[in-house]
Design a protein around this motif. Structure first.
Motif, PDB file in Angstrom:
ATOM      1  N   GLY A 217      -3.174  27.582  11.189  1.00  0.00           N
ATOM      2  CA  GLY A 217      -3.295  27.409  12.646  1.00  0.00           C
ATOM      3  C   GLY A 217      -3.926  28.628  13.292  1.00  0.00           C
ATOM      4  N   GLY A 218      -3.593  29.826  12.765  1.00  0.00           N
ATOM      5  CA  GLY A 218      -4.158  31.066  13.309  1.00  0.00           C
ATOM      6  C   GLY A 218      -5.638  31.196  13.007  1.00  0.00           C
ATOM      7  N   MET A 219      -6.085  30.610  11.888  1.00  0.00           N
ATOM      8  CA  MET A 219      -7.500  30.690  11.513  1.00  0.00           C
ATOM      9  C   MET A 219      -8.360  29.732  12.335  1.00  0.00           C
ATOM     10  SD  MET A 219      -6.826  30.832   7.417  1.00  0.00           S
ATOM     11  CE  MET A 219      -8.474  30.364   6.942  1.00  0.00           C
ATOM     12  N   MET A 220      -7.755  28.655  12.799  1.00  0.00           N
ATOM     13  CA  MET A 220      -8.531  27.669  13.555  1.00  0.00           C
ATOM     14  C   MET A 220      -8.737  28.156  14.988  1.00  0.00           C
ATOM     15  SD  MET A 220      -6.717  24.210  12.153  1.00  0.00           S
ATOM     16  CE  MET A 220      -7.913  23.037  12.749  1.00  0.00           C
ATOM     17  N   PRO A 221      -9.903  27.932  15.569  1.00  0.00           N
ATOM     18  CA  PRO A 221     -10.164  28.418  16.932  1.00  0.00           C
ATOM     19  C   PRO A 221      -9.340  27.650  17.960  1.00  0.00           C
ATOM     20  CG  PRO A 221     -11.958  27.015  16.172  1.00  0.00           C
ATOM     21  CD  PRO A 221     -11.041  27.186  15.008  1.00  0.00           C
ATOM     22  N   LYS A 222      -8.964  28.374  19.035  1.00  0.00           N
ATOM     23  CA  LYS A 222      -8.253  27.716  20.133  1.00  0.00           C
ATOM     24  C   LYS A 222      -9.254  26.880  20.932  1.00  0.00           C
ATOM     25  CE  LYS A 222      -4.310  30.725  20.813  1.00  0.00           C
ATOM     26  NZ  LYS A 222      -3.542  31.539  21.747  1.00  0.00           N
ATOM     27  N   ARG A 223      -8.881  25.656  21.190  1.00  0.00           N
ATOM     28  CA  ARG A 223      -9.793  24.727  21.852  1.00  0.00           C
ATOM     29  C   ARG A 223      -9.484  24.688  23.342  1.00  0.00           C
ATOM     30  NH1 ARG A 223      -9.539  19.055  19.224  1.00  0.00           N
ATOM     31  NH2 ARG A 223      -7.529  19.100  20.269  1.00  0.00           N
ATOM     32  N   GLY A 224     -10.512  24.938  24.155  1.00  0.00           N
ATOM     33  CA  GLY A 224     -10.337  24.866  25.607  1.00  0.00           C
ATOM     34  C   GLY A 224     -10.591  23.444  26.087  1.00  0.00           C
ATOM     35  N   LYS A 225      -9.807  23.018  27.053  1.00  0.00           N
ATOM     36  CA  LYS A 225      -9.958  21.655  27.558  1.00  0.00           C
ATOM     37  C   LYS A 225      -9.875  21.696  29.073  1.00  0.00           C
ATOM     38  CE  LYS A 225      -7.676  17.141  27.362  1.00  0.00           C
ATOM     39  NZ  LYS A 225      -6.459  16.445  26.918  1.00  0.00           N
ATOM     40  N   LYS A 226     -10.810  21.048  29.757  1.00  0.00           N
ATOM     41  CA  LYS A 226     -10.788  21.025  31.221  1.00  0.00           C
ATOM     42  C   LYS A 226      -9.909  19.884  31.702  1.00  0.00           C
ATOM     43  CE  LYS A 226     -15.066  23.367  32.523  1.00  0.00           C
ATOM     44  NZ  LYS A 226     -14.328  24.493  33.101  1.00  0.00           N
ATOM     45  N   ARG A 227      -9.014  20.206  32.653  1.00  0.00           N
ATOM     46  CA  ARG A 227      -8.138  19.177  33.221  1.00  0.00           C
ATOM     47  C   ARG A 227      -8.138  19.274  34.737  1.00  0.00           C
ATOM     48  NH1 ARG A 227      -2.210  19.342  31.077  1.00  0.00           N
ATOM     49  NH2 ARG A 227      -2.051  17.632  32.572  1.00  0.00           N
ATOM     50  N   LYS A 228      -8.113  18.127  35.390  1.00  0.00           N
ATOM     51  CA  LYS A 228      -8.020  18.105  36.855  1.00  0.00           C
ATOM     52  C   LYS A 228      -6.568  17.826  37.218  1.00  0.00           C
ATOM     53  CE  LYS A 228     -10.866  16.927  40.755  1.00  0.00           C
ATOM     54  NZ  LYS A 228     -12.129  16.327  41.187  1.00  0.00           N
ATOM     55  N   VAL A 229      -5.929  18.830  37.794  1.00  0.00           N
ATOM     56  CA  VAL A 229      -4.493  18.705  38.101  1.00  0.00           C
ATOM     57  C   VAL A 229      -4.230  19.230  39.509  1.00  0.00           C
ATOM     58  CG1 VAL A 229      -3.712  18.924  35.704  1.00  0.00           C
ATOM     59  CG2 VAL A 229      -4.026  20.971  37.076  1.00  0.00           C
ATOM     60  N   SER A 230      -3.041  18.913  40.029  1.00  0.00           N
ATOM     61  CA  SER A 230      -2.652  19.445  41.340  1.00  0.00           C
ATOM     62  C   SER A 230      -2.366  20.942  41.204  1.00  0.00           C
ATOM     63  CB  SER A 230      -1.409  18.722  41.860  1.00  0.00           C
ATOM     64  OG  SER A 230      -0.306  19.031  41.029  1.00  0.00           O
ATOM     65  N   ILE A 231      -2.432  21.647  42.341  1.00  0.00           N
ATOM     66  CA  ILE A 231      -2.185  23.093  42.314  1.00  0.00           C
ATOM     67  C   ILE A 231      -0.763  23.383  41.820  1.00  0.00           C
ATOM     68  CG2 ILE A 231      -1.817  25.102  43.841  1.00  0.00           C
ATOM     69  CD1 ILE A 231      -4.392  24.370  45.249  1.00  0.00           C
ATOM     70  N   ALA A 232       0.207  22.525  42.195  1.00  0.00           N
ATOM     71  CA  ALA A 232       1.602  22.720  41.758  1.00  0.00           C
ATOM     72  C   ALA A 232       1.694  22.678  40.240  1.00  0.00           C
ATOM     73  CB  ALA A 232       2.495  21.648  42.372  1.00  0.00           C
TER      74      ALA A 232
END
Length: 461
Positions: A217-232
């Motif tokens: 898991g440490g060798m695999m890159p962290k995947r960024g994901k865009k999400r549309k969420v409320s400010i809260a």
């Protein structure tokens, strides 16, 4: 309810336990002394600290008399890592069962979670500031002022930067007050990929499997994901990420290992299930498995080094509390070496009718108070008259005497049967602002018929 061990004398510990557990004075006194001895050892001469070992406790008593509750409340009181395991769990798979060392690893995991939570509280204010800045950067990107250069354009940029800063501060106030909680923004969420790995053609223990998964898991890159969420919601997600960045995990691991070693409590329930009457005729069968479990438990209780994914933990100063009903087996049926590792033996008393009455009335978490709180959520008042509580106690005691004695857990069954109609009718039939009063007559009417009926299967949990 957590306190510093320094501030807790044995009498104070018993007084705190009395708020939740009725009776069992001997058990409370012994666990109070064991807990205070922790502080005494930590504050004794350095050369003696290693030599002072905890007096492990063996609790003997029927189910439902408070064995587990005493240990759990004790750990909560001292803010100590606590884990409860069933001794019979280690005999589930043939003669081997689950790895006995897993309970120590679970204790360390619990300690890590506790230390991480306390560190998170310490950096909460700084993390909140960073989250606010990040949200403001999305809403109103900052304008950088010029660095002292002359000219009309530069003056205009300075004015824009000042206006931008004032606008950001106004929006910061709105974010803090919750005015903008429903507004949607797009954020980047970083997800670490945890692979599910299976090993074919050979057995791998839990620790090795965890280490393999963590390494890959440490060798695999962290995947960024865009999400549309409320400010809260964005605040919650980003707060977790920012707090995790501010915490030094190496420091957390070291502190957690120390906490587990010096303050950890392991509660081994159903210890009587691995005790077997030694008839002297040898042979195989389940007795081999039971004695095998006892021999596996022995080095852990005696003191040994256990490898965990956070480092090596020594079990010499962990407090072990074992418990069992010992209806069939006797404490003397345990192997002598294990008996010697539980020098303090406490016999818990069966609960009387008066004990049941006090359990319904006095503890902070009494069942009656739990029902009152649940109905309060529906804006319905609930009152138990004193003679109704006595009648409930009498019925619970009588059912325990006639059928299986399951201790205080019987009260849950009896109260549930009494209250089920009310719980079903609220709020459709019994509306808000109503008052429900439980009288002795009502208890008798709903429960006495069942007590007289010898087919009491619905009372058995």
């Amino acid at each position: 309810m957590t306190h510093s061990l320094k501030d807790l004398t044995p009498r104070q510990i018993v007084a705190e336990l009395d708020q939740y557990i009725i009776g069992q004075k001997d058990a409370k006194r012994n666990v109070a002394i064991a807990l205070r001895n922790r502080w005494r050892r930590m504050n004794s001469a350095a050369d003696m600290q290693r030599e002072i070992t905890p007096n492990n406790i063996l609790m003997i008593g029927a189910t439902g008399v408070g064995k587990t509750e005493i240990a759990r409340r004790l750990a909560k009181l001292a803010d100590a890592p606590f884990i409860k395991v069933e001794a019979s769990k280690f005999t589930e798979v043939g003669y081997v069962g689950r790895d006995v060392e897993s309970m120590v690893r679970d204790l360390v995991e619990q300690a890590v979670n506790m230390v991480r939570a306390s560190k998170k509280e310490a950096v909460q204010a700084k993390a909140q500031q960073l989250v606010e800045d990040a949200i403001l950067d999305i809403l109103i990107p900052p304008v950088k002022p010029t660095n002292g250069q002359l000219g009309f354009e530069n003056e205009k940029k300075d004015a824009d930067a000042e206006l931008n800063e004032r606008t950001r501060e106004r929006f910061r106030e709105k974010i803090r007050s919750g005015e903008m909680d429903d507004r949607k923004i797009e954020i980047d969420v970083h997800q670490a990929q945890t692979p599910n790995i299976g090993i074919m053609g050979g057995s791998v223990d839990d620790l090795s499997m965890m280490n393999i998964q963590e390494m890959i898991g440490g060798m695999m890159p962290k995947r960024g994901k865009k999400r549309k969420v409320s400010i809260a919601e964005a605040r919650k997600i980003m707060l977790e990420e920012e707090a995790a960045k501010l915490i030094d995990m190496d420091e957390v691991k070291e502190e957690a290992i120390r906490k587990a070693e010096d303050a950890g409590i392991i509660f081994i329930d159903e210890i009587d299930k691995v005790a077997s009457a030694r008839s002297g005729n040898g042979g195989g069968g389940p007795d081999v498995s039971r004695e095998g479990v006892q021999r596996d438990l022995l080095p852990i209780v005696e003191g040994s080094a256990v490898n965990t994914k956070y480092g090596v933990i020594h079990t010499d100063h962990i407090l072990f509390i074992a418990a069992g009903a010992f209806h069939v087996a006797k404490p003397s049926d345990l192997i002598p070496e294990l008996q010697g590792r539980f020098p303090i033996r406490v016999e818990l008393q069966s609960l009387s009718e008066d004990d049941f009455y006090q359990i319904l009335k006095e503890p902070k978490n009494a069942l009656t108070k739990q029902y009152e709180a649940m109905l309060q959520a529906e804006n319905v008042g609930l009152t138990f008259q004193d003679d109704a509580l006595r009648e409930l106690a009498r019925i619970a005691f009588e059912v325990n005497s006639d059928v299986e004695n399951i201790g205080a857990r019987r009260l849950q069954t009896v109260l549930s049967h009494l209250m089920n109609d009310f719980m079903f009718d609220i709020p459709d039939v019994i509306g808000a602002n109503a008052q429900v009063v439980i009288t002795k007559e009502l208890v008798s009417e709903r429960l006495n018929g069942l007590v007289k009926n010898r087919d009491l299967s619905q009372f058995i949990l």
